[in-house]
Design a protein around this motif. Structure first.
Motif, PDB file in Angstrom:
ATOM      1  N   GLY A 100       0.900  -1.102  -0.033  1.00  0.00           N
ATOM      2  CA  GLY A 100       0.160   0.008  -0.073  1.00  0.00           C
ATOM      3  C   GLY A 100       0.871   1.321  -0.035  1.00  0.00           C
ATOM      4  O   GLY A 100       2.126   1.123  -0.147  1.00  0.00           O
ATOM      5  N   ARG A 101       0.206   2.420  -0.016  1.00  0.00           N
ATOM      6  CA  ARG A 101       1.003   3.790   0.109  1.00  0.00           C
ATOM      7  C   ARG A 101       0.562   4.571   1.327  1.00  0.00           C
ATOM      8  O   ARG A 101      -0.527   4.608   1.486  1.00  0.00           O
ATOM      9  CB  ARG A 101       0.652   4.104  -1.189  1.00  0.00           C
ATOM     10  CG  ARG A 101       1.538   5.538  -1.736  1.00  0.00           C
ATOM     11  CD  ARG A 101       1.721   5.714  -2.950  1.00  0.00           C
ATOM     12  NE  ARG A 101       2.730   6.867  -3.136  1.00  0.00           N
ATOM     13  CZ  ARG A 101       2.353   7.735  -3.914  1.00  0.00           C
ATOM     14  NH1 ARG A 101       1.311   7.720  -5.029  1.00  0.00           N
ATOM     15  NH2 ARG A 101       3.175   8.981  -4.355  1.00  0.00           N
ATOM     16  N   SER A 102       1.499   5.044   2.011  1.00  0.00           N
ATOM     17  CA  SER A 102       1.260   5.841   3.196  1.00  0.00           C
ATOM     18  C   SER A 102       0.863   7.301   2.819  1.00  0.00           C
ATOM     19  O   SER A 102       1.359   7.718   1.552  1.00  0.00           O
ATOM     20  CB  SER A 102       2.562   5.819   4.172  1.00  0.00           C
ATOM     21  OG  SER A 102       3.580   6.577   3.415  1.00  0.00           O
ATOM     22  N   LEU A 103       0.270   8.122   3.558  1.00  0.00           N
ATOM     23  CA  LEU A 103      -0.070   9.374   3.457  1.00  0.00           C
ATOM     24  C   LEU A 103       1.167  10.151   3.112  1.00  0.00           C
ATOM     25  O   LEU A 103       1.102  11.182   2.501  1.00  0.00           O
ATOM     26  CB  LEU A 103      -0.753  10.068   4.495  1.00  0.00           C
ATOM     27  CG  LEU A 103      -2.229   9.565   4.619  1.00  0.00           C
ATOM     28  CD1 LEU A 103      -3.073  10.189   5.577  1.00  0.00           C
ATOM     29  CD2 LEU A 103      -2.981  10.219   2.948  1.00  0.00           C
ATOM     30  N   GLY A 104       2.404   9.591   3.790  1.00  0.00           N
ATOM     31  CA  GLY A 104       3.582  10.316   3.427  1.00  0.00           C
ATOM     32  C   GLY A 104       4.321  10.210   1.945  1.00  0.00           C
ATOM     33  O   GLY A 104       5.299  10.893   1.644  1.00  0.00           O
TER      34      GLY A 104
END
Length: 195
Positions: A89-93
């Protein structure tokens, strides 16, 4: 317990799915080649599994995903604890978070659609009206879960891969861009990133 749905674009891809660490890790296994006329949108298949799966946790994975020893158990366990879970997945960062690279469950903004695991009873459904194809239904599921207070996480697991290369094709990217715009329109004011 785990119901695992393996979704392939055709019979050949389904036959190529790596079963090495699968059969011993699942309680119910559903293999689907979704070529035309097929079963419809990925979300339609996901909702069917949420409604009719025999187990507490449902996993919806692509046939080009590879799972190492113990990975499916780790994902199912994390989902059973109350998270939406996956392999990448992808972090908000902005960082991509892979299950192979972490030591503890890690919160991400949304999951890649190659693998998603969730409890059947969290009250979230795939939005098949807005996302009536392949793209962004998993990302929307993650955002719906977050709106209900259910985090999306990557669970640590080794030996996992997503072998997909479709994103390199212009028609795939064009289709993705259209659904990504719909995702942004559905979630105005919500910060999120996709893979």
């Amino acid at each position: 317990t785990l119901t695992l749905v393996v979704l392939a674009k055709n019979h050949e891809d389904l036959v190529a799915f790596n079963m090495e660490h699968v059969r011993c890790a699942v309680d119910e296994l559903i293999l689907l080649a979704n070529n035309p006329p097929g079963f419809g949108a990925s979300g339609t298949v996901g909702n069917y599994a949420l409604d009719h799966g025999r187990c507490d946790v449902v996993g919806l994975v692509h046939a080009d995903a590879v799972f190492g020893a113990g990975a499916l158990g780790a994902f199912a366990s994390e989902a059973a604890s109350g998270s939406v879970c996956g392999m990448v997945g992808r972090s908000l960062g902005g960082a991509y978070v892979w299950c192979n690279d972490i030591q503890e469950p890690t919160v991400v903004s949304t999951l890649d659609s190659c693998a998603i695991f969730a409890r059947r009873d969290i009250g979230v459904r795939f939005d098949t009206e807005t996302f009536d194809g392949f793209h962004c239904c998993v990302e929307d599921f993650c955002l719906q879960a977050l709106a209900r207070g259910v985090p999306t996480k990557i669970a640590p697991a080794s030996g996992c891969q997503h072998l997909g290369t479709m994103w390199k094709q212009p028609e795939w990217m064009g289709d993705y861009s259209r659904y990504r715009a719909l995702l942004s329109k559905k979630w105005p004011g919500t910060s999120f990133l996709t893979t």
